[in-house]
Design an enzyme around this catalytic site. Structure first.
Site, short mmCIF file in Angstrom:
data_model
loop_
_atom_site.label_atom_id
_atom_site.label_comp_id
_atom_site.label_asym_id
_atom_site.label_seq_id
_atom_site.Cartn_x
_atom_site.Cartn_y
_atom_site.Cartn_z
CG HIS A 46 -8.90 -8.04 10.15
ND1 HIS A 46 -9.17 -9.39 10.04
CD2 HIS A 46 -9.17 -7.70 11.43
CE1 HIS A 46 -9.60 -9.84 11.20
NE2 HIS A 46 -9.60 -8.84 12.06
CD GLU A 49 -5.91 -6.10 14.21
OE1 GLU A 49 -6.16 -6.84 15.18
OE2 GLU A 49 -6.80 -5.55 13.54
CG HIS A 50 -5.58 -11.36 13.02
ND1 HIS A 50 -6.20 -12.44 13.60
CD2 HIS A 50 -6.51 -10.37 13.01
CE1 HIS A 50 -7.44 -12.12 13.93
NE2 HIS A 50 -7.65 -10.86 13.57
CD GLU A 119 -3.85 -15.35 13.51
OE1 GLU A 119 -4.72 -14.73 14.18
OE2 GLU A 119 -3.15 -16.25 14.00
CD GLU A 126 -11.80 -11.22 13.72
OE1 GLU A 126 -12.00 -10.03 14.06
OE2 GLU A 126 -10.69 -11.64 13.36
#
Length: 396
Positions: A46, A49-50, A119, A126
């Site tokens: 994940h 991906e960011h 990030e 998130e």
């Protein structure tokens, strides 16, 4: 529909469905997701991906998004248990732009140290967002009741894991998993297959990586209740281990779920909401992949009614053994109709072709109606006899 498929010399699998409408969805991704991670690295797929959106050797982060948006396109990505995919939907005439941007972020991410730090904070927020959402939190906790760690852990990982991930660790994992033989390109729209192949051959790097291995998935069936302040409603999730996406029984599982808990005419909705008035939201669905699958039920109800609602749901699950031939045929018709409506959106078809390719072969997507119609009452009865189940209840 005209479907074509080709595996390039470098190993990239290309899937294509030709359509007459002037809109195209392009998806490019890797067969690497959270199921391939151990406990300490949970969340790395994940995280990668960011980072793909944070700049490449050819484009800044702003230039990546602007390139797609300036022609009216949508751009996004997702990470699941068995895959990480980047996707664009835009007018078909801009196919070259879509593929250029997607292949750029896939093969040329910078993984800049400063961007990684920023990030990291974004992902932690998130994680907090999902934790603060009772329904989403309940669904994640149900997975941990059905599976031991690492599979049962949240796809985005833990705050501790994310904070401790280094650039070296991220780059190493990227190099291992982002390579043509482990990737799929899925295109659905009004384009020519020869043009897509030509672009893919030009844009795709000829590099090698490491064949991914899914970590051992250990089943369990825990039943847990948790209290939280400032809630007005109890959130309940119940789960049953179900046939995997590469299992012949998966079609029976789809029919079972449609009759059992999908829509206002379903068994669950009728019994829990219409007859007894115990909930507003009540539904069931399946989360499945090549190596895992579970049917889940979600209900929002009063704290005092939780045990009663769980009991009713289990009873209705068992009663599926007694459905009639007419109910079976109605369920099939509903499911096939849903399939046809969902396939109208090119992004749904592009994703379904990928899922079928990962679990078997993409061509199976076009056999769906036939396979659904082959499901029998005996198949449904066998599923209703699954005895063990898990649940998680978040209570006020």
């Amino acid at each position: 529909m005209k479907f074509q498929k080709k595996i390039l010399d470098n190993g990239l699998t290309v899937l294509f469905e030709k359509r007459d409408v002037p809109v195209t969805t392009v998806m490019l991704g890797t067969k690497f997701g959270a199921a391939y991670e151990n406990e300490k690295e949970k969340g790395i797929a994940h995280f990668l991906e960011h980072l793909a959106f944070k700049g490449t050797k050819n484009r800044t982060a702003e230039e990546i998004s602007r390139a797609i948006e300036k022609v009216g396109g949508d751009f996004n990505a997702f990470t699941s248990e068995e895959k990480t995919f980047y996707h664009v939907k835009l007018p078909s005439k801009h196919i070259e732009l879509a593929m250029d941007v997607l292949f750029d972020i896939f093969f040329n991410p910078l993984h800049d140290s400063e961007e990684i730090k920023k990030e990291c904070n974004v992902i932690i927020e998130e994680i907090k967002m999902y934790r603060d959402n009772p329904r989403a939190y309940c669904m994640e906790k149900l997975k941990s009741c059905l599976y031991k760690a690492p599979f049962g852990m949240f796809i985005a990982g833990t705050e501790e894991n994310i904070k401790n991930m280094t650039r070296e660790q991220l780059v190493e994992k990227y190099r291992e998993m982002y390579f043509p033989k482990n990737a799929i390109l899925s295109v659905v729209g009004n384009n020519d297959f020869s043009e897509i192949i030509g672009l893919a051959e030009k844009l795709c790097k000829n590099i090698q990586g490491k064949e991914p291995e899914i970590k051992e998935i250990e089943f369990q069936n825990l039943q847990i209740k948790e209290n939280r302040d400032n809630l007005q409603q109890a959130n309940v999730c119940i789960g049953f281990h179900f046939p995997k996406a590469n299992d012949e029984k998966r079609y029976a599982a789809d029919v079972f779920t449609a009759i059992f808990g999908q829509g206002m005419s379903s068994k669950l909705f009728t019994e829990v909401r219409e007859k007894r008035g115990l909930a507003y939201a009540v539904k069931s669905d399946i989360d499945d992949g090549k190596e895992y699958s579970y049917l889940f039920i979600y209900i929002g109800t009063e704290k005092e009614k939780v045990d009663e609602v769980i009991k009713i749901c289990i009873e209705e699950f068992r009663k599926m053994a007694n459905i009639t031939e007419k109910e079976l045929e109605d369920g099939k018709r509903q499911l096939i109709g849903n399939f046809e409506i969902n396939s109208e959106a090119s992004e749904n078809t592009a994703m379904s072709l990928i899922d079928e390719e990962i679990s078997g072969k993409a061509e199976d997507y076009y056999e769906y109606e036939k396979r659904i119609n082959e499901v029998t009452l005996k198949d449904i009865k066998e599923l209703s006899e699954i005895k063990d189940y898990a649940y998680f209840a978040l209570l006020p």
